[in-house]
Scaffold this active site. Structure first.
Site, PDB file in Angstrom:
ATOM      1  N   SER A  77       0.687  -0.888  -0.446  1.00 39.09           N
ATOM      2  CA  SER A  77      -0.307  -0.015   0.418  1.00 39.09           C
ATOM      3  C   SER A  77       0.788   1.352  -0.303  1.00 39.09           C
ATOM      4  O   SER A  77       2.345   1.052   0.693  1.00 39.09           O
ATOM      5  CB  SER A  77      -0.666   0.198   1.788  1.00 39.09           C
ATOM      6  OG  SER A  77      -1.184   1.116   1.501  1.00 39.09           O
ATOM      7  N   LYS A 122       2.454  -2.068   6.059  1.00 39.99           N
ATOM      8  CA  LYS A 122       2.655  -2.421   4.452  1.00 39.99           C
ATOM      9  C   LYS A 122       4.434  -2.139   4.833  1.00 39.99           C
ATOM     10  O   LYS A 122       4.625  -2.840   2.971  1.00 39.99           O
ATOM     11  CB  LYS A 122       2.062  -1.721   4.102  1.00 39.99           C
ATOM     12  CG  LYS A 122      -0.038  -1.964   4.421  1.00 39.99           C
ATOM     13  CD  LYS A 122      -0.017  -3.661   3.136  1.00 39.99           C
ATOM     14  CE  LYS A 122      -0.813  -4.322   3.157  1.00 39.99           C
ATOM     15  NZ  LYS A 122      -1.629  -5.747   2.354  1.00 39.99           N
ATOM     16  N   TYR A 173      -1.318  -0.079  10.634  1.00 41.98           N
ATOM     17  CA  TYR A 173      -1.154  -1.236   8.646  1.00 41.98           C
ATOM     18  C   TYR A 173      -0.164  -0.349   8.530  1.00 41.98           C
ATOM     19  O   TYR A 173      -0.013  -1.309   7.192  1.00 41.98           O
ATOM     20  CB  TYR A 173      -2.572  -0.506   8.561  1.00 41.98           C
ATOM     21  CG  TYR A 173      -2.653  -0.760   7.027  1.00 41.98           C
ATOM     22  CD1 TYR A 173      -3.256  -2.129   6.712  1.00 41.98           C
ATOM     23  CD2 TYR A 173      -2.928  -0.084   6.562  1.00 41.98           C
ATOM     24  CE1 TYR A 173      -3.204  -2.045   5.553  1.00 41.98           C
ATOM     25  CE2 TYR A 173      -2.879   0.087   5.148  1.00 41.98           C
ATOM     26  CZ  TYR A 173      -3.411  -1.607   4.206  1.00 41.98           C
ATOM     27  OH  TYR A 173      -4.015  -1.238   2.825  1.00 41.98           O
TER      28      TYR A 173
END
Length: 183
Positions: free
Chosen positions: A146, A163, A159
């Protein structure tokens, strides 16, 4: 140029392939002639997706239920996929982001789940698939990350760090597996 048979005879496994990006990628792989296996946690979603694919692509899709955090489950799925011939492409797509908010308030269970799915799950799939790919002369691993892995936004610290780890893990695996024909 569109080539319907570009991937004819190639087998692809997509984690998190029952919906969203995984489902879209699966459809495209099928359009290019690949044999597709998707895995995920929800059997009903996987069944619906494969039924839809069978209608459109004459049955070149299959599914397996798998919690990618479970090493035994990952080993079983990768082994089952290999029973009918080698796996050519692994797409690590499944991801979790169970908490969106200030990191200072994040519950430990949400932190653990995010790391287990987004890092451990990718690692386990690569580890098991690469062992077999190495024996058959190579393959391809695609890890979905991402922009958050490069430029984290507010309220997504955990998160984003997972990533970023996927990006670095991909570079590390590439160096280790490249000499074995695995890109």
């Amino acid at each position: 140029m569109f080539q319907a048979d570009l991937l004819r005879g190639k087998k692809v496994l997509i984690t998190g392939g029952g919906s969203g990006l995984g489902k879209s990628m699966g459809r495209r792989f099928l359009e290019l002639g690949a044999e597709l296996v998707i895995c995920g946690r929800r059997q009903e979603v996987l069944e619906e997706t494969v039924a839809e694919f069978h209608t459109d692509y004459l049955g070149r899709a299959a599914w397996h239920v798998c919690d990618i955090r479970d090493a035994d489950a990952v080993e079983a799925v990768v082994g089952a996929v290999w029973q009918d011939g080698p796996l050519d492409v692994l797409v690590n797509n499944a991801a979790a982001n169970p908490y969106f908010g200030p990191a200072i308030d994040m519950p430990e269970w949400a932190f653990d789940k995010t790391l287990e799915v987004n890092i451990k799950g990718y690692f386990l799939h690569i580890q098991h698939a690469a062992r077999l790919m190495r024996e058959t002369g190579g393959g391809c691993v695609i890890n979905i990350s991402s922009i958050a892995g490069i430029r984290p936004g507010p309220n997504e610290l955990t998160y984003a760090l997972t990533k970023a780890a996927v990006i670095n893990m991909t570079k590390g695996w590439a160096k280790e597996l490249g000499p074995h024909g695995i890109r």
